[in-house]
Design a protein around this motif. Structure first.
Motif, mmCIF file in Angstrom:
data_model
loop_
_atom_site.group_PDB
_atom_site.id
_atom_site.type_symbol
_atom_site.label_atom_id
_atom_site.label_comp_id
_atom_site.label_asym_id
_atom_site.label_seq_id
_atom_site.Cartn_x
_atom_site.Cartn_y
_atom_site.Cartn_z
ATOM 1 N N LYS A 1 0.808 -1.218 0.000
ATOM 2 C CA LYS A 1 0.000 0.000 0.000
ATOM 3 C C LYS A 1 0.843 1.272 0.000
ATOM 4 C CE LYS A 1 -4.042 -2.156 1.953
ATOM 5 N NZ LYS A 1 -4.979 -2.275 3.036
ATOM 6 N N ALA A 2 1.916 1.273 0.741
ATOM 7 C CA ALA A 2 2.755 2.468 0.790
ATOM 8 C C ALA A 2 3.365 2.741 -0.584
ATOM 9 C CB ALA A 2 3.851 2.303 1.842
ATOM 10 N N ARG A 3 3.849 1.710 -1.241
ATOM 11 C CA ARG A 3 4.451 1.894 -2.562
ATOM 12 C C ARG A 3 3.385 2.253 -3.590
ATOM 13 N NH1 ARG A 3 7.728 -2.820 -3.594
ATOM 14 N NH2 ARG A 3 9.145 -1.873 -2.123
ATOM 15 N N ARG A 4 2.209 1.638 -3.490
ATOM 16 C CA ARG A 4 1.106 1.966 -4.398
ATOM 17 C C ARG A 4 0.722 3.435 -4.256
ATOM 18 N NH1 ARG A 4 -4.326 0.093 -2.302
ATOM 19 N NH2 ARG A 4 -3.831 1.899 -1.050
ATOM 20 N N ASP A 5 0.609 3.897 -3.011
ATOM 21 C CA ASP A 5 0.239 5.290 -2.775
ATOM 22 C C ASP A 5 1.319 6.241 -3.267
ATOM 23 O OD1 ASP A 5 -2.103 4.344 -1.686
ATOM 24 O OD2 ASP A 5 -1.497 4.666 0.396
ATOM 25 N N LEU A 6 2.572 5.863 -3.098
ATOM 26 C CA LEU A 6 3.681 6.682 -3.595
ATOM 27 C C LEU A 6 3.622 6.782 -5.111
ATOM 28 C CD1 LEU A 6 6.351 8.239 -3.256
ATOM 29 C CD2 LEU A 6 7.522 6.010 -3.293
ATOM 30 N N LEU A 7 3.397 5.658 -5.775
ATOM 31 C CA LEU A 7 3.312 5.652 -7.235
ATOM 32 C C LEU A 7 2.147 6.521 -7.702
ATOM 33 C CD1 LEU A 7 4.535 4.013 -9.769
ATOM 34 C CD2 LEU A 7 2.354 2.823 -9.629
ATOM 35 N N ARG A 8 1.001 6.386 -7.052
ATOM 36 C CA ARG A 8 -0.169 7.184 -7.416
ATOM 37 C C ARG A 8 0.095 8.678 -7.216
ATOM 38 N NH1 ARG A 8 -6.304 6.536 -5.010
ATOM 39 N NH2 ARG A 8 -7.284 7.857 -6.548
#
Length: 151
Positions: free
Chosen positions: A14-21
């Protein structure tokens, strides 16, 4: 230059997904004069919009999950439990979501994706127009994107 390392992951980080978004939104906002001119950050311009209908016993009879983004309502899910179908609940749910999107969020348009066996005719009856059809997505099924002018 160091060669990139590729890693396939099947679990949600989730942290990486949110960073990418967040980084994609920043890139898009920087590249688009229209997005730069909108008030607030990209996260502030997007807000959940949910409408729920409960039966007399308190069980979920139907609902809509979506969000508004800039001047658009995006209907992600609209569902009515089988015993309640045909009673106009889906129409009332959609109308309430559109009303809230316009009056509370300033939306001017709506969009939805649906498959051929789901509800394209339902949305057409409510003023939506097909703007895209993707055959065989998934195999044997056509996916439709429909839009509607709300004002």
């Amino acid at each position: 230059m160091v060669s990139p390392m590729f890693r396939l992951e099947t679990e949600v980080d989730k942290a990486r997904r949110d960073l990418l978004r967040r980084r994609l939104r920043e890139t898009n906002t920087a590249a688009s004069p229209v997005l730069r001119a909108l008030r607030g950050t990209p996260g502030e311009r997007e807000a959940p919009l949910h409408v729920w209908v409960m039966d007399p016993g308190g069980a979920l009879a139907g609902g809509l999950v979506g969000h508004t983004w800039t001047t658009w309502l995006h209907v992600t899910y609209l569902w009515v439990d089988a015993p309640h179908r045909g009673a106009g609940i889906g129409s009332r749910i959609l109308a309430e979501a559109e009303r809230l999107a316009v009056t509370e969020r300033g939306a001017r348009h709506a969009r939805v994706e649906t498959w051929d066996f789901q509800a394209p005719d339902f949305y057409r009856r409510h003023g939506y127009e097909v703007v895209c059809a993707i055959p065989d997505y998934p195999p044997g099924i056509t996916e439709y994107t429909l839009t509607k002018c709300l004002r």
